[in-house]
Each structure stands twice: as C-alpha cells, then as structure tokens.
Design a protein around this motif. Structure first.
Motif, PDB file in Angstrom:
ATOM      1  N   THR A  56      19.052 -46.502 -70.909  1.00 35.30           N
ATOM      2  CA  THR A  56      19.008 -47.127 -69.585  1.00 35.30           C
ATOM      3  C   THR A  56      20.273 -46.795 -68.818  1.00 35.30           C
ATOM      4  O   THR A  56      21.381 -46.905 -69.352  1.00 35.30           O
ATOM      5  N   ASN A  57      20.116 -46.372 -67.565  1.00 34.42           N
ATOM      6  CA  ASN A  57      21.301 -46.052 -66.760  1.00 34.42           C
ATOM      7  C   ASN A  57      21.773 -47.279 -65.989  1.00 34.42           C
ATOM      8  O   ASN A  57      21.206 -48.373 -66.105  1.00 34.42           O
ATOM      9  N   SER A  58      22.801 -47.138 -65.185  1.00 39.37           N
ATOM     10  CA  SER A  58      23.439 -48.273 -64.521  1.00 39.37           C
ATOM     11  C   SER A  58      22.565 -48.910 -63.454  1.00 39.37           C
ATOM     12  O   SER A  58      22.837 -50.031 -63.022  1.00 39.37           O
ATOM     13  N   THR A  59      21.505 -48.226 -63.003  1.00 38.32           N
ATOM     14  CA  THR A  59      20.598 -48.817 -62.016  1.00 38.32           C
ATOM     15  C   THR A  59      19.449 -49.568 -62.670  1.00 38.32           C
ATOM     16  O   THR A  59      18.642 -50.170 -61.989  1.00 38.32           O
ATOM     17  N   GLY A  60      19.358 -49.506 -64.003  1.00 35.99           N
ATOM     18  CA  GLY A  60      18.285 -50.190 -64.713  1.00 35.99           C
ATOM     19  C   GLY A  60      17.091 -49.312 -65.003  1.00 35.99           C
ATOM     20  O   GLY A  60      16.097 -49.778 -65.562  1.00 35.99           O
ATOM     21  N   SER A  61      17.140 -48.031 -64.643  1.00 33.46           N
ATOM     22  CA  SER A  61      16.042 -47.117 -64.925  1.00 33.46           C
ATOM     23  C   SER A  61      16.142 -46.618 -66.361  1.00 33.46           C
ATOM     24  O   SER A  61      17.236 -46.480 -66.911  1.00 33.46           O
ATOM     25  N   THR A  62      15.010 -46.337 -66.986  1.00 34.34           N
ATOM     26  CA  THR A  62      15.009 -46.011 -68.406  1.00 34.34           C
ATOM     27  C   THR A  62      14.298 -44.702 -68.695  1.00 34.34           C
ATOM     28  O   THR A  62      13.427 -44.254 -67.962  1.00 34.34           O
ATOM     29  N   LEU A  63      14.720 -44.099 -69.806  1.00 43.71           N
ATOM     30  CA  LEU A  63      14.067 -42.920 -70.357  1.00 43.71           C
ATOM     31  C   LEU A  63      13.799 -43.210 -71.823  1.00 43.71           C
ATOM     32  O   LEU A  63      14.635 -43.809 -72.502  1.00 43.71           O
ATOM     33  N   ASP A  64      12.630 -42.821 -72.313  1.00 43.77           N
ATOM     34  CA  ASP A  64      12.241 -43.092 -73.685  1.00 43.77           C
ATOM     35  C   ASP A  64      12.203 -41.804 -74.499  1.00 43.77           C
ATOM     36  O   ASP A  64      11.875 -40.735 -73.980  1.00 43.77           O
ATOM     37  N   ALA A  65      12.537 -41.922 -75.778  1.00 49.95           N
ATOM     38  CA  ALA A  65      12.421 -40.800 -76.702  1.00 49.95           C
ATOM     39  C   ALA A  65      12.066 -41.340 -78.080  1.00 49.95           C
ATOM     40  O   ALA A  65      12.405 -42.478 -78.418  1.00 49.95           O
ATOM     41  N   GLN A  66      11.383 -40.519 -78.891  1.00 48.98           N
ATOM     42  CA  GLN A  66      10.967 -40.911 -80.231  1.00 48.98           C
ATOM     43  C   GLN A  66      11.922 -40.324 -81.269  1.00 48.98           C
ATOM     44  O   GLN A  66      12.411 -39.206 -81.108  1.00 48.98           O
ATOM     45  N   THR A  67      12.148 -41.086 -82.325  1.00 47.73           N
ATOM     46  CA  THR A  67      13.019 -40.606 -83.389  1.00 47.73           C
ATOM     47  C   THR A  67      12.332 -39.515 -84.212  1.00 47.73           C
ATOM     48  O   THR A  67      11.102 -39.441 -84.284  1.00 47.73           O
ATOM     49  N   ASP A  68      13.161 -38.686 -84.868  1.00 46.26           N
ATOM     50  CA  ASP A  68      12.639 -37.730 -85.838  1.00 46.26           C
ATOM     51  C   ASP A  68      12.603 -38.400 -87.211  1.00 46.26           C
ATOM     52  O   ASP A  68      12.818 -39.608 -87.338  1.00 46.26           O
ATOM     53  N   ASP A  69      12.329 -37.628 -88.249  1.00 42.29           N
ATOM     54  CA  ASP A  69      12.205 -38.205 -89.586  1.00 42.29           C
ATOM     55  C   ASP A  69      13.485 -38.881 -90.054  1.00 42.29           C
ATOM     56  O   ASP A  69      13.445 -39.779 -90.906  1.00 42.29           O
ATOM     57  N   ALA A  70      14.622 -38.466 -89.520  1.00 42.31           N
ATOM     58  CA  ALA A  70      15.907 -39.031 -89.923  1.00 42.31           C
ATOM     59  C   ALA A  70      16.315 -40.224 -89.066  1.00 42.31           C
ATOM     60  O   ALA A  70      17.410 -40.775 -89.238  1.00 42.31           O
ATOM     61  N   GLY A  71      15.468 -40.630 -88.099  1.00 42.51           N
ATOM     62  CA  GLY A  71      15.786 -41.771 -87.243  1.00 42.51           C
ATOM     63  C   GLY A  71      16.677 -41.445 -86.071  1.00 42.51           C
ATOM     64  O   GLY A  71      17.354 -42.322 -85.535  1.00 42.51           O
ATOM     65  N   LYS A  72      16.676 -40.178 -85.636  1.00 39.86           N
ATOM     66  CA  LYS A  72      17.512 -39.763 -84.511  1.00 39.86           C
ATOM     67  C   LYS A  72      16.644 -39.286 -83.353  1.00 39.86           C
ATOM     68  O   LYS A  72      15.623 -38.634 -83.561  1.00 39.86           O
ATOM     69  N   ALA A  73      17.068 -39.610 -82.140  1.00 40.54           N
ATOM     70  CA  ALA A  73      16.389 -39.149 -80.928  1.00 40.54           C
ATOM     71  C   ALA A  73      17.406 -38.516 -79.998  1.00 40.54           C
ATOM     72  O   ALA A  73      18.578 -38.906 -79.972  1.00 40.54           O
ATOM     73  N   THR A  74      16.969 -37.522 -79.231  1.00 39.72           N
ATOM     74  CA  THR A  74      17.854 -36.799 -78.315  1.00 39.72           C
ATOM     75  C   THR A  74      17.342 -36.916 -76.886  1.00 39.72           C
ATOM     76  O   THR A  74      16.150 -36.720 -76.625  1.00 39.72           O
TER      77      THR A  74
END
Length: 446
Positions: A56-74
């Motif tokens: 979430t950025n400072s204006t409250g807008s959001t971007l979503d991403a899914q984790t990989d098998d190791a629990g990391k998202a980019t």
C-alpha cells in the motif's frame, strides 16, 4: 477500498525493474520490492505458494502479489513510502490458525538496489467462536433533511462455530485514539508501541455482561450501544430497538448522559442491560461515528471489574497523564474479535489495532445509514449439509467507495438466506479488509 494504484504499475511495467529507458533520461523509474513472509518460531506451518501480500502506498492505493513456494512475493513500484501486509489462514485439528503481519515505512528511494528482501513477520492467532457480525455507528439522515441522527449505534455478535458459546466475562472495548484520522502518538518508527508488548488499549471504559449468557451456534445477540428505544417514529431511516430479544448498554449510575442513555424500551428485560466500568473522562462511552477501532474480549482469571479497576493496567495515550487519555492494557490473547474502521472523509487514517488482532481495515461513509457488515464464508457455508439450497444470491446491498464497489464477494444475501432457513458461516481471517464490506442498509432495518 482503494484497490488500485493510480499509476497502474502492475499492468504498465510488468517485468521492467530498477531501470529506465536509455533513450529517455526522464523515463519512469521503477524498483523491485521483495517481501518475504516470516512465520513465528514454533509454528506448525511453513511458507506456501499463493498467499496474497498487499503493498500500500501513502495515498492508500494497493497492489497485490502472490507468494512463491518459499513465501516470497515481488512487486514493481516507483519510489515512495509503502506498507506491506498479509494474512494467511491455515486449518489444524479442530481449530483455525490465522497468521497476520504489517510492515510500515518501507522507503523505496533512488538508492534502492532491488535485491533487498523485506521480512514481514507474521503473528499467530486462533480463530474463536464469537465474531462481530455487524457494527453500525455512522447514523442516518433525518426525515426533514436537516442533517444526521447518530444516536442509534449497535453491534451484533454472532456464534460462528458449531458449539454453544459462553459469554462469561465478555467485554466491549474501543481504542484511543477514538477516530482513525486523529493524531496518533502511539507510533514509534512506524510501529505501534504496544505491538511488541502484546496488548491493545481500551479507552474510557468497558461494558460487560453481568449475567451468564450462552449463545447457540448460528445465533446472534443485538446490543444497542446508545438509545435502546424505537427511533423510527421520529427518524424513519433509523432503528427500532424495541425488541425483548435485544440487549443494550445501560448503566446510568456509571454513564449518566441521558442523551446517549434514555431509559431503554420497556420490552427489553433489565437482565439484558450490560454493565459498565468507567475510568476515563466524560459521561458517555464515545464510540466514534466515523472510524472506530472496536473489539470484544474476555478477561481471564479476574472479573471485568477487577481488571478495569487495576491501576497496573493503566496506559496513557502519548504519555499524557490525564483522564481523557487513560486506557487499560488488554492482553492480545484476551481479544476475541475486532474491527478497524477507517473513515472515507480523510486520507490520514492510521491503524490502531495490531496485526495479531486485525491486519486490515474496512471503510465507512457515515450519516447515510451504511453499516460495516461481515462477509460470508461461501465455502464453509455451502459445506453445511442441506444448506446450499437455502442460500439466496443476487446480493443488492453493495455501496461505492472511491469509485469502487464495496460488497460481499460471495454474492450471497446473508440476511435473506437466514430468513430462508440457511445457516451462515461468516469469513473470519482477523483482517477487516477481507472480512467486512460497507452495506448500504443496516441489517436491523428491514
């Protein structure tokens, strides 16, 4: 919610990280932000694929991403200040485990290399029996168009489990600061000071059930939080609390403000009056009409009165030693359920509940009869034998916030389904963003 970055980075710059067009020195520069979920030590669960992380950025807008098998998202984003959050629900033997976390003040600057890994530490909590089904605090429009009437607040508690629930020592609490957009001096380096100490601040006073109450599976208790009378003769858009099954907050010796607490409807039994312990300032329980952080908890090993009167539990917002800023430290493991409400009228909302208690927020546009209503857990509801045929779809109580629809994603009309004989299981992930939506009409307003 504000679900989309204004700059639409996900669609526009997929695969384009930490570089700019060699032919254009003014090209849009972006950076890779790697977020790694870290589960608590001793957890029975390991990282998995496809857990959603929100940035979430400072204006409250959001971007979503899914984790990989190791629990990391980019993520791929421009420079700015960000907040990462995630909720992961796992099921064990007879219980559900909720892992939630928030990481604030992630500063992406020109020195960002794109190789950094932000660790998002998750806290574990177990899913309880009682949930806040609905919180109505914003009020409605007066019939003559002269403004809003806001003395008709209520909460509905619901037994979301398959077993009877005992409400012994169950209390109602609210956090100071009362409003989400108010100045919040509980932050230090972007973190709530009480998060590491494992407590939530209950401001002004608490309400509790003085008598033993048992709530059966799939049943609810309506609690009028102010003015437990029939308001509809004066304000047709308001609520009729004149019902012998309803409960109310009424302890006139403790909170003597008769604007908030006139004598309840005579049909409400006195055994349905909640009692109060007051330790703050004022003569009424000032639950916000625009952005409260509301929670329910049960005291352990002590009574609600003993807990609230114990000076060892004292805390003061901002260190300001005054009655108006006095709170009580409620241990996180006492909290049964909570809801964080942000107002749509401000961009200065700040979280007051920690990730263990509530890792998200729902939004409210007040004074128009809107209410914060819990979403249906469609999978769990359909799994109940004979239930699916009784479900009513075509939900039509959605509202709009910032040009986006706020609705129950299940598509089920929970109230119509209940009238049709269905048993509803509500979503409970300890994340108000996932669990609630803004309903355009209070459920008690038939």
């Amino acid at each position: 919610m504000k679900k989309l970055f204004y700059f639409m980075v996900g669609a526009l710059i997929f695969g384009y990280t930490s570089c700019k067009d060699d032919n254009d020195d003014d090209a849009y520069k972006t950076y890779s932000v790697n977020v790694q979920l870290v589960y608590p030590e001793g957890s029975n669960f390991n990282p998995v694929k496809d857990v959603e992380i929100k940035l979430t950025n400072s204006t409250g807008s959001t971007l979503d991403a899914q984790t990989d098998d190791a629990g990391k998202a980019t993520f791929t984003v421009p420079a700015g200040i960000y907040e990462a959050s995630a909720t992961d629900v796992r099921r064990g033997t007879g219980e559900s485990y909720i892992y939630s976390g928030i990481k604030s003040n992630i500063a992406v600057t020109e020195s960002w290399t794109g190789t950094e890994v932000i660790e998002l530490n998750l806290s574990e909590s177990k899913q309880g029996q009682i949930v806040i089904k609905e919180l109505y605090v914003g009020g409605c429009q007066k019939d003559d168009g002269s403004g809003a009437f806001q003395y008709d607040k209520y909460v509905i508690l619901y037994n979301n489990s398959d077993m009877p629930a005992n409400l012994d020592n169950l209390c109602l609490g609210m956090v100071i600061p009362y409003n989400a957009h108010a100045t919040n001096n509980d932050y230090s380096n972007g973190v709530l000071i009480y998060e590491s100490e494992g407590w939530i601040p209950a401001g002004n006073g608490i309400w509790y059930f003085p008598d033993n109450v048992t709530l059966e599976p799939g049943k609810q208790i309506v609690i009028a939080l102010t003015n437990a009378i029939d308001h509809t003769n004066t304000y047709s858009n308001s609520i009729n609390f004149s019902n012998p099954e309803y409960y109310c907050t009424y302890d006139i010796a403790v909170y003597p403000n008769t604007t908030y607490y006139p004598s309840p409807s005579e049909v409400i039994p006195t055994s349905h009056y909640l009692s109060a312990v007051f330790y703050g300032a004022g003569n009424a329980w000032p639950l916000s009409t625009s952005g409260p952080a509301f929670f329910i908890f049960a005291t352990k090993d002590v009574s609600p009165v003993e807990f609230a009167n114990d000076a060892n539990n004292n805390s003061y917002h901002g260190g300001n030693v005054s009655a108006a800023q006095l709170r009580k430290k409620v241990p996180v493991d006492w909290v049964i359920d909570a809801i964080e409400v942000f107002t749509t009228s401000s961009d200065n909302n700040k979280k007051r509940l920690t990730a263990t208690v509530d890792a998200g927020q729902t939004y409210l546009t007040n004074t128009f009869g809107y209410t914060s209503y819990r979403n249906v857990d469609l999978e769990a509801t359909k799994a109940i034998e004979g239930n699916e045929a009784k479900l009513v779809y075509g939900y039509d109580k959605a509202t709009e916030i910032d040009g986006k629809t706020s609705t129950d994603p299940s598509g089920v009309d929970a109230e119509a389904s209940i009238l049709n004989g269905a048993r509803i299981v509500y979503k409970d992930t300890n994340n108000s963003t996932n669990d609630f939506h803004q309903r355009k009409q209070a459920s008690l307003k038939k």
